[in-house]
Design a protein around this motif. Structure first.
Motif, PDB file in Angstrom:
ATOM      1  N   ASN A  84       0.448  -0.766   0.035  1.00 42.48           N
ATOM      2  CA  ASN A  84       0.049   0.180  -0.108  1.00 42.48           C
ATOM      3  C   ASN A  84       0.365   1.129   0.504  1.00 42.48           C
ATOM      4  OD1 ASN A  84      -2.393  -1.417   0.761  1.00 42.48           O
ATOM      5  ND2 ASN A  84      -2.416  -1.317   2.325  1.00 42.48           N
ATOM      6  N   LYS A  85       0.518   2.053  -0.629  1.00 41.95           N
ATOM      7  CA  LYS A  85       1.032   3.310  -1.370  1.00 41.95           C
ATOM      8  C   LYS A  85       1.071   4.291   0.298  1.00 41.95           C
ATOM      9  CE  LYS A  85       0.850   7.659  -3.420  1.00 41.95           C
ATOM     10  NZ  LYS A  85       0.118   8.518  -4.607  1.00 41.95           N
ATOM     11  N   PRO A  86       2.310   5.136   1.092  1.00 42.83           N
ATOM     12  CA  PRO A  86       2.080   5.375   2.281  1.00 42.83           C
ATOM     13  C   PRO A  86       1.484   7.128   2.214  1.00 42.83           C
ATOM     14  CG  PRO A  86       3.986   5.377   1.979  1.00 42.83           C
ATOM     15  CD  PRO A  86       3.802   4.252   0.282  1.00 42.83           C
ATOM     16  N   MET A  87       0.501   7.112   3.101  1.00 44.65           N
ATOM     17  CA  MET A  87       0.341   8.804   2.521  1.00 44.65           C
ATOM     18  C   MET A  87       1.328   9.746   3.417  1.00 44.65           C
ATOM     19  SD  MET A  87      -2.572   8.983   1.355  1.00 44.65           S
ATOM     20  CE  MET A  87      -2.966  10.359   2.098  1.00 44.65           C
ATOM     21  N   PRO A  88       1.629  10.670   2.296  1.00 43.73           N
ATOM     22  CA  PRO A  88       2.894  11.889   2.813  1.00 43.73           C
ATOM     23  C   PRO A  88       2.685  12.395   4.119  1.00 43.73           C
ATOM     24  CG  PRO A  88       1.885  11.747   0.895  1.00 43.73           C
ATOM     25  CD  PRO A  88       1.625  10.889   1.195  1.00 43.73           C
ATOM     26  N   SER A  89       3.319  12.686   4.580  1.00 42.49           N
ATOM     27  CA  SER A  89       3.634  13.896   6.443  1.00 42.49           C
ATOM     28  C   SER A  89       3.021  14.629   5.870  1.00 42.49           C
ATOM     29  CB  SER A  89       4.569  13.038   6.921  1.00 42.49           C
ATOM     30  OG  SER A  89       4.467  14.181   8.571  1.00 42.49           O
ATOM     31  N   ALA A  90       1.925  15.131   6.998  1.00 40.77           N
ATOM     32  CA  ALA A  90       1.531  16.571   6.803  1.00 40.77           C
ATOM     33  C   ALA A  90       2.293  17.497   7.709  1.00 40.77           C
ATOM     34  CB  ALA A  90       0.398  16.889   7.833  1.00 40.77           C
ATOM     35  N   SER A  91       3.502  17.380   8.148  1.00 44.74           N
ATOM     36  CA  SER A  91       4.842  17.753   8.565  1.00 44.74           C
ATOM     37  C   SER A  91       6.036  17.817   8.291  1.00 44.74           C
ATOM     38  CB  SER A  91       5.458  17.412  10.220  1.00 44.74           C
ATOM     39  OG  SER A  91       6.130  17.961  10.436  1.00 44.74           O
ATOM     40  N   PRO A  92       6.687  18.864   7.706  1.00 44.74           N
ATOM     41  CA  PRO A  92       8.386  18.782   6.617  1.00 44.74           C
ATOM     42  C   PRO A  92       9.556  17.790   7.913  1.00 44.74           C
ATOM     43  CG  PRO A  92       7.411  21.314   7.179  1.00 44.74           C
ATOM     44  CD  PRO A  92       6.507  20.113   7.847  1.00 44.74           C
ATOM     45  N   SER A  93       8.706  18.155   8.635  1.00 50.23           N
ATOM     46  CA  SER A  93      10.110  17.423   9.761  1.00 50.23           C
ATOM     47  C   SER A  93      10.309  16.077   9.402  1.00 50.23           C
ATOM     48  CB  SER A  93       9.847  17.629  11.360  1.00 50.23           C
ATOM     49  OG  SER A  93       8.534  17.267  11.316  1.00 50.23           O
ATOM     50  N   ARG A  94      11.682  15.539   9.438  1.00 48.71           N
ATOM     51  CA  ARG A  94      11.810  14.016   9.043  1.00 48.71           C
ATOM     52  C   ARG A  94      12.038  13.472  10.144  1.00 48.71           C
ATOM     53  NH1 ARG A  94      15.915  14.224   3.623  1.00 48.71           N
ATOM     54  NH2 ARG A  94      13.676  15.706   1.934  1.00 48.71           N
ATOM     55  N   VAL A 101      15.966   2.539   0.060  1.00 53.62           N
ATOM     56  CA  VAL A 101      17.031   2.130  -0.177  1.00 53.62           C
ATOM     57  C   VAL A 101      17.779   0.225  -0.246  1.00 53.62           C
ATOM     58  CG1 VAL A 101      19.375   1.938   0.758  1.00 53.62           C
ATOM     59  CG2 VAL A 101      18.021   4.219   1.480  1.00 53.62           C
ATOM     60  N   GLU A 102      16.823   0.111   0.751  1.00 56.79           N
ATOM     61  CA  GLU A 102      16.407  -1.905   0.476  1.00 56.79           C
ATOM     62  C   GLU A 102      15.751  -1.733  -0.721  1.00 56.79           C
ATOM     63  OE1 GLU A 102      14.611  -5.186   3.482  1.00 56.79           O
ATOM     64  OE2 GLU A 102      14.526  -3.380   4.162  1.00 56.79           O
ATOM     65  N   ALA A 103      14.252  -1.209  -0.784  1.00 55.34           N
ATOM     66  CA  ALA A 103      13.923  -1.966  -1.697  1.00 55.34           C
ATOM     67  C   ALA A 103      14.931  -1.310  -3.271  1.00 55.34           C
ATOM     68  CB  ALA A 103      13.285  -1.060  -2.271  1.00 55.34           C
ATOM     69  N   ALA A 104      15.716  -0.319  -3.396  1.00 56.70           N
ATOM     70  CA  ALA A 104      16.433   0.016  -4.470  1.00 56.70           C
ATOM     71  C   ALA A 104      17.594  -0.087  -4.414  1.00 56.70           C
ATOM     72  CB  ALA A 104      17.042   1.579  -3.877  1.00 56.70           C
ATOM     73  N   LYS A 112       7.140   2.365  -9.172  1.00 57.74           N
ATOM     74  CA  LYS A 112       6.371   1.040  -9.567  1.00 57.74           C
ATOM     75  C   LYS A 112       6.740  -0.256  -8.438  1.00 57.74           C
ATOM     76  CE  LYS A 112       5.200   1.193 -13.768  1.00 57.74           C
ATOM     77  NZ  LYS A 112       5.783   0.865 -15.059  1.00 57.74           N
ATOM     78  N   GLU A 113       8.098  -0.524  -8.249  1.00 57.85           N
ATOM     79  CA  GLU A 113       8.390  -1.627  -7.865  1.00 57.85           C
ATOM     80  C   GLU A 113       7.953  -1.930  -5.914  1.00 57.85           C
ATOM     81  OE1 GLU A 113      10.077  -5.337  -7.235  1.00 57.85           O
ATOM     82  OE2 GLU A 113       9.678  -4.756  -8.851  1.00 57.85           O
ATOM     83  N   ILE A 114       7.849  -0.276  -5.751  1.00 55.90           N
ATOM     84  CA  ILE A 114       7.628  -0.011  -3.925  1.00 55.90           C
ATOM     85  C   ILE A 114       6.716   0.151  -3.273  1.00 55.90           C
ATOM     86  CG2 ILE A 114       8.379   1.323  -2.047  1.00 55.90           C
ATOM     87  CD1 ILE A 114      10.969   2.228  -3.567  1.00 55.90           C
ATOM     88  N   GLY A 115       6.178   0.872  -4.849  1.00 54.95           N
ATOM     89  CA  GLY A 115       4.221   1.001  -4.459  1.00 54.95           C
ATOM     90  C   GLY A 115       4.064   2.451  -4.055  1.00 54.95           C
ATOM     91  N   PHE A 116       5.093   3.444  -3.858  1.00 56.35           N
ATOM     92  CA  PHE A 116       4.996   4.280  -4.280  1.00 56.35           C
ATOM     93  C   PHE A 116       5.338   4.960  -5.265  1.00 56.35           C
ATOM     94  CE2 PHE A 116       8.049   4.453   0.045  1.00 56.35           C
ATOM     95  CZ  PHE A 116       7.586   3.292   0.816  1.00 56.35           C
ATOM     96  N   SER A 117       4.976   6.847  -5.548  1.00 55.08           N
ATOM     97  CA  SER A 117       4.458   7.196  -6.285  1.00 55.08           C
ATOM     98  C   SER A 117       5.795   8.224  -6.518  1.00 55.08           C
ATOM     99  CB  SER A 117       3.687   8.756  -5.888  1.00 55.08           C
ATOM    100  OG  SER A 117       4.092   9.261  -4.829  1.00 55.08           O
ATOM    101  N   LYS A 118       6.228   8.134  -7.779  1.00 60.31           N
ATOM    102  CA  LYS A 118       6.981   8.553  -7.589  1.00 60.31           C
ATOM    103  C   LYS A 118       7.947   9.917  -7.494  1.00 60.31           C
ATOM    104  CE  LYS A 118      10.195  10.606 -11.990  1.00 60.31           C
ATOM    105  NZ  LYS A 118      10.011  10.382 -13.042  1.00 60.31           N
ATOM    106  N   ALA A 119       6.507  10.893  -7.065  1.00 60.69           N
ATOM    107  CA  ALA A 119       6.768  12.708  -6.097  1.00 60.69           C
ATOM    108  C   ALA A 119       6.916  12.180  -4.800  1.00 60.69           C
ATOM    109  CB  ALA A 119       5.091  13.203  -6.293  1.00 60.69           C
TER     110      ALA A 119
END
Length: 205
Positions: free
Chosen positions: A2-12, A24-27, A46-53
């Motif tokens: 499942n594609k995760p939802m981006p965090s609303a906060s810009p902090s990491r 990194v692991e998938a790459a 596509k491989e990970i199930g995330f969007s490119k963005a």
């Protein structure tokens, strides 16, 4: 996946760190199957199930992902060298082990994980910061061994340390630099033994 939802906060925070590690692991797995240069960020998404963005929220480019993978591989090589060198009882033996382990680590990556080796070769051609850091660590290892050898009387003291370190580094470079090693593998085992002996003779007091 499942594609995760981006965090609303810009902090990491920790969750961002986990996502970066997942990318990194998938790459790493994807590059090992298809190669670095033939893979795009879209392929990874596509491989990970995330969007490119979404991937671009964590890495500015494919090179940035490759940089992390390359740094991990080179760090493992340096760790192998340090472990093998640490328990040697003389500067002479430390130098021989350093040279031998650098060659063995690079050869192992070349033969066992050829497509990931190609990332290191691309990185060395640029060179990427990870390769510059790798080479700086090797220079520090050489300098530490030379200092020890001078303190114990194994090595001469007349040549300026930085000059000796640079000369030895250049002699060794074809056998630890990922871009150059692939062209020197055929006679590398014999060459590194002979070159180590030659360098050690030049260092004799």
């Amino acid at each position: 996946m499942n594609k995760p939802m981006p965090s609303a906060s810009p902090s990491r925070g920790p969750s961002d760190h986990e996502v970066r590690a997942q990318i990194v692991e998938a790459a790493t797995e994807y590059f090992s199957r298809y190669g670095y240069e033939k893979t795009t960020v879209s392929d990874l998404a596509k491989e990970i199930g995330f969007s490119k963005a979404y991937i671009y929220k964590f890495f500015d480019s494919k090179q940035a992902i490759g940089e992390v993978i390359c740094a991990n591989r080179l760090a493992a090589m340096i760790a192998a060298v340090s472990e093998n060198v640490d328990d040697a009882h003389s500067a002479t033996e430390k130098f021989r082990r350093m040279f031998k382990t650098l060659l063995a680590s690079g050869s192992q990556l070349f033969f066992q994980d050829r497509k990931l080796y190609d990332i290191a070769a691309v990185a060395a051609a640029s060179p990427w910061p990870s390769v510059k850091g790798y080479e700086e660590q090797i220079q520090r290892l050489i300098a530490d061994i030379l200092r020890l050898g001078r303190e114990t009387g194994e090595f001469e003291r007349k040549t300026p340390l930085d000059e000796a370190v640079n000369a030895i580094f250049l002699v060794m470079k074809p056998y630890f630099n990922p871009l150059l090693l692939q062209y020197n593998l055929d006679a590398a085992d014999e060459a590194t033994v002979q070159l180590a002996s030659l360098v050690l003779r030049s260092l004799a007091p």
